[in-house]
Design an enzyme around this catalytic site. Structure first.
Site, PDB file in Angstrom:
ATOM      1  N   ASN A   1       0.809  -1.216   0.000  1.00 48.65           N
ATOM      2  CA  ASN A   1       0.000   0.000   0.000  1.00 48.65           C
ATOM      3  C   ASN A   1       0.843   1.267   0.000  1.00 48.65           C
ATOM      4  O   ASN A   1       0.300   2.371  -0.051  1.00 48.65           O
ATOM      5  CB  ASN A   1      -0.972  -0.002   1.183  1.00 48.65           C
ATOM      6  CG  ASN A   1      -2.115  -0.979   0.951  1.00 48.65           C
ATOM      7  OD1 ASN A   1      -2.228  -1.563  -0.132  1.00 48.65           O
ATOM      8  ND2 ASN A   1      -2.960  -1.160   1.958  1.00 48.65           N
TER       9      ASN A   1
ATOM     10  N   ARG B   1      -6.516  -1.722  -8.917  1.00 42.99           N
ATOM     11  CA  ARG B   1      -7.281  -0.658  -8.287  1.00 42.99           C
ATOM     12  C   ARG B   1      -6.395   0.557  -7.927  1.00 42.99           C
ATOM     13  O   ARG B   1      -6.757   1.713  -8.153  1.00 42.99           O
ATOM     14  CB  ARG B   1      -7.931  -1.257  -7.035  1.00 42.99           C
ATOM     15  CG  ARG B   1      -8.511  -0.309  -6.082  1.00 42.99           C
ATOM     16  CD  ARG B   1      -9.919   0.064  -6.432  1.00 42.99           C
ATOM     17  NE  ARG B   1     -10.166   1.413  -5.982  1.00 42.99           N
ATOM     18  CZ  ARG B   1     -11.233   2.122  -6.297  1.00 42.99           C
ATOM     19  NH1 ARG B   1     -12.160   1.607  -7.056  1.00 42.99           N
ATOM     20  NH2 ARG B   1     -11.380   3.332  -5.854  1.00 42.99           N
TER      21      ARG B   1
ATOM     22  N   ASP C   1     -14.703  -4.059  -6.820  1.00 45.61           N
ATOM     23  CA  ASP C   1     -13.801  -4.778  -5.941  1.00 45.61           C
ATOM     24  C   ASP C   1     -14.616  -5.659  -5.017  1.00 45.61           C
ATOM     25  O   ASP C   1     -15.714  -5.295  -4.617  1.00 45.61           O
ATOM     26  CB  ASP C   1     -13.005  -3.760  -5.114  1.00 45.61           C
ATOM     27  CG  ASP C   1     -11.686  -4.327  -4.685  1.00 45.61           C
ATOM     28  OD1 ASP C   1     -11.699  -5.248  -3.860  1.00 45.61           O
ATOM     29  OD2 ASP C   1     -10.651  -3.856  -5.181  1.00 45.61           O
TER      30      ASP C   1
ATOM     31  N   ASP D   1      -7.922  -4.030   6.676  1.00 44.19           N
ATOM     32  CA  ASP D   1      -7.199  -5.103   5.977  1.00 44.19           C
ATOM     33  C   ASP D   1      -6.887  -6.281   6.901  1.00 44.19           C
ATOM     34  O   ASP D   1      -6.521  -7.356   6.429  1.00 44.19           O
ATOM     35  CB  ASP D   1      -5.882  -4.560   5.383  1.00 44.19           C
ATOM     36  CG  ASP D   1      -6.127  -3.743   4.119  1.00 44.19           C
ATOM     37  OD1 ASP D   1      -7.280  -3.713   3.647  1.00 44.19           O
ATOM     38  OD2 ASP D   1      -5.166  -3.144   3.614  1.00 44.19           O
TER      39      ASP D   1
HETATM   40  C1  UD1 Z   1      -6.563   1.763   0.791  1.00 43.02           C
HETATM   41  C2  UD1 Z   1      -5.799   0.451   0.781  1.00 43.02           C
HETATM   42  C3  UD1 Z   1      -6.656  -0.696   1.279  1.00 43.02           C
HETATM   43  C4  UD1 Z   1      -7.269  -0.358   2.632  1.00 43.02           C
HETATM   44  C5  UD1 Z   1      -7.984   0.992   2.560  1.00 43.02           C
HETATM   45  C6  UD1 Z   1      -8.526   1.460   3.897  1.00 43.02           C
HETATM   46  C7  UD1 Z   1      -4.240   0.697  -1.031  1.00 43.02           C
HETATM   47  C8  UD1 Z   1      -3.787   0.229  -2.362  1.00 43.02           C
HETATM   48  N1  UD1 Z   1      -5.350   0.168  -0.546  1.00 43.02           N
HETATM   49  O1  UD1 Z   1      -7.602   1.647  -0.167  1.00 43.02           O
HETATM   50  O2  UD1 Z   1      -5.831  -1.850   1.378  1.00 43.02           O
HETATM   51  O3  UD1 Z   1      -8.184  -1.368   2.974  1.00 43.02           O
HETATM   52  O4  UD1 Z   1      -7.095   2.014   2.084  1.00 43.02           O
HETATM   53  O5  UD1 Z   1      -7.525   1.558   4.815  1.00 43.02           O
HETATM   54  O6  UD1 Z   1      -3.587   1.493  -0.382  1.00 43.02           O
HETATM   55  N2  UD1 Z   1     -14.430   6.394  -0.131  1.00 43.02           N
HETATM   56  C9  UD1 Z   1     -15.465   7.132  -0.654  1.00 43.02           C
HETATM   57  N3  UD1 Z   1     -15.178   8.050  -1.632  1.00 43.02           N
HETATM   58  C10 UD1 Z   1     -13.909   8.249  -2.099  1.00 43.02           C
HETATM   59  C11 UD1 Z   1     -12.866   7.466  -1.549  1.00 43.02           C
HETATM   60  C12 UD1 Z   1     -13.155   6.550  -0.568  1.00 43.02           C
HETATM   61  O7  UD1 Z   1     -16.612   6.992  -0.249  1.00 43.02           O
HETATM   62  O8  UD1 Z   1     -13.726   9.099  -2.992  1.00 43.02           O
HETATM   63  C13 UD1 Z   1     -14.716   5.414   0.950  1.00 43.02           C
HETATM   64  C14 UD1 Z   1     -14.478   3.966   0.536  1.00 43.02           C
HETATM   65  O9  UD1 Z   1     -15.607   3.425  -0.132  1.00 43.02           O
HETATM   66  C15 UD1 Z   1     -14.236   3.310   1.869  1.00 43.02           C
HETATM   67  C16 UD1 Z   1     -13.502   4.391   2.661  1.00 43.02           C
HETATM   68  O10 UD1 Z   1     -13.796   5.620   2.005  1.00 43.02           O
HETATM   69  O11 UD1 Z   1     -15.454   3.030   2.505  1.00 43.02           O
HETATM   70  C17 UD1 Z   1     -12.006   4.204   2.759  1.00 43.02           C
HETATM   71  O12 UD1 Z   1     -11.460   4.072   1.477  1.00 43.02           O
HETATM   72  P1  UD1 Z   1      -9.963   4.488   1.138  1.00 43.02           P
HETATM   73  O13 UD1 Z   1      -9.212   4.808   2.390  1.00 43.02           O
HETATM   74  O14 UD1 Z   1     -10.009   5.516   0.073  1.00 43.02           O
HETATM   75  O15 UD1 Z   1      -9.387   3.144   0.545  1.00 43.02           O
HETATM   76  P2  UD1 Z   1      -8.378   2.963  -0.634  1.00 43.02           P
HETATM   77  O16 UD1 Z   1      -7.419   4.110  -0.676  1.00 43.02           O
HETATM   78  O17 UD1 Z   1      -9.127   2.620  -1.880  1.00 43.02           O
END
Ligand code: UD1
Length: 422
Positions: free
Chosen positions: A24, A93, A117, A305
């Site tokens: 990550n 992703r 996903d 995670d």
């Molecule tokens: C990253 C990690 C993943 C981890 C997650 C949460 C990587 C490659 N992946 O994923 O392993 O599980 O952080 O710690 O680093 N959300 C929205 N709108 C947005 C963005 C996010 O609603 O524009 C929501 C998502 O649906 C989720 C939450 O915010 O419910 C957290 O997501 P986010 O922290 O953005 O996860 P990732 O960066 O995709």
């Protein structure tokens, strides 16, 4: 033909394990290399499938990428292509994190949506809103994010949720914006701190790294750098859970134990003995673990995670545990596979109730994502007989040398190639 892991339960895991750089982190650091013309070198990179996939995304943007074991060299051109290739992006992703650097460098970016996903919907609204605040017209339509800006201007941005991905994209755009950007309710994960550190080495002016308010004073250009990727706390914690579940003793090197304080505290509550040094920790468990409750939250909360590992531990613990998932709504889907392995588990909305059993029972199971796959393997280690874990390409995306590491710790696990059962 497909590959699966055959997991024969019963062994106590004992020994030492070296953990390498975090998935990550490395993928975002690779994207950050786009921000400066020239060659950026990353060391301590994990040898996982996602790294060459991200390299393909960067190549489609005009970078040269050389992967030599744990070292990845990225040469970014003076003028990157603004549009990322659909085929490369769709496989990964995390490739969406090229959006911020592309807007910053080219003032225009076209990034296909990376697709669904298994852990739940992953919208990009916060990424898009942040870029809009910086002055980029940003639209999500026809399966793409398209952003363009005459100029990027610093702004005050409040995130609805401390999203890692949104924080990273906005940060990587803001470092080359004119003026000061403040990101409030920013993600605080150690991987964000790692990204800030690399950007600072490249010449970015960032304050508040590791806090929920990031202040970025934009600069006109950045320089390439050399950076060592932070150790993978999720992989490290997976070994900690494996030790506790199998009543073993494992020392994990290469991870900062401060990043796992809550995890180690939970394992102590479950009955484990733990000890730490600056860059290692040991988990030893003499008896059957006791049930503990887990609640997933953004860092410094318990990582989503690690929720599958928490379910796996609870499945063999003495007593009843409640696990609450607050980050990804569909992440409990894999619990059906745990039930196949004999877990006494029930989910209701974002809660799971798990009544521990003395011993799980072997079964064929299917991994739906990286962490669910690792959780199922851990459960298989505590089942009687021989379990098969299928769709292991998910596990290979996040855990370098997983089977080899398990075997070094004494587990009876092998990778088998054969026809799948379904
Ligand atoms: C990253 C990690 C993943 C981890 C997650 C949460 C990587 C490659 N992946 O994923 O392993 O599980 O952080 O710690 O680093 N959300 C929205 N709108 C947005 C963005 C996010 O609603 O524009 C929501 C998502 O649906 C989720 C939450 O915010 O419910 C957290 O997501 P986010 O922290 O953005 O996860 P990732 O960066 O995709």
């Amino acid at each position: 033909m497909a590959e699966h892991f055959r997991v024969n339960g019963g062994a106590r895991l004992t020994g030492e394990i070296q953990v390498v750089g975090a998935k990550n982190s490395v993928l975002k650091l690779m994207a950050a290399a786009l921000l400066a013309e020239g060659t950026t070198t990353l060391t301590n990179c994990p040898e996982i499938l996602d790294v060459p996939l991200m390299a393909d995304v960067l190549r489609s943007l005009g970078c040269e990428v050389r992967i030599d074991g744990a070292t990845v060299e990225i040469t970014a051109p003076a003028q990157p292509n603004e549009a990322a290739d659909y085929r490369s992006v769709s496989k990964l992703r995390a490739s969406v994190c090229v959006l911020g650097p592309l807007v910053a460098r080219c003032r225009r970016a076209v990034v296909p949506l990376p697709g669904g996903d298994a852990i739940g919907s992953r919208p990009l609204d916060m990424h898009a809103n942040g870029l809009r605040k910086l002055g980029a017209h940003t639209e999500i339509s026809h399966g793409k994010v398209v952003a363009h800006a005459e100029d990027l201007k610093g702004a005050q941005i409040w995130l609805d949720f401390p999203s890692m991905g949104a924080t990273e994209n906005i940060l990587m755009a803001a470092v080359l914006a004119e003026g000061t950007t403040v990101i409030d309710n920013a993600a605080r994960e150690p991987e964000i701190v790692d990204l800030c550190r690399m950007l600072q080495q490249m010449g970015a002016k960032i304050e508040g790294s590791g806090s929920s308010t990031l202040t970025v004073h934009g600069v006109t250009s950045l320089q390439p750098t050399q950076h060592r990727v932070i150790g993978d706390r999720i992989v490290g914690a997976t070994w900690a859970f494996a030790a506790a579940m199998t009543r073993g003793e494992v020392t994990v090197h290469g991870v900062d134990p401060h990043h796992l304080e809550l995890v180690l505290d939970k394992l102590r509550t479950a009955g484990a003995d733990t000890s730490t040094t600056d860059d290692s920790f040991t988990v030893a468990m003499a008896e059957r673990p006791r049930a503990v409750d887990f609640v997933t939250l953004p860092y410094p909360g318990f990582a989503t995670d690690l929720q599958p590992m928490a379910i796996a531990l609870s499945a063999v613990a003495e007593g009843t545990s409640m696990i609450t998932e607050n980050v990804f709504e569909a992440r409990f889907r894999f619990v059906d596979e745990m039930i196949r392995l004999g877990a006494d588990a029930r989910t209701d909305g974002h809660h799971a109730v798990v009544r521990g059993v003395e011993r799980l029972s072997s079964a064929p199971v299917w991994a739906s994502d990286i962490r669910a796959g690792a959780g199922l393997v851990l459960a298989g280690l505590c089942a009687d007989g021989s379990s098969e874990v299928w769709d292991v390409e998910h596990i290979d995306r996040g855990y370098p040398r997983f089977v080899e590491n398990l075997r070094e710790l004494g587990a009876d696990v092998s990778r088998v190639t054969s026809e799948p059962d379904r």
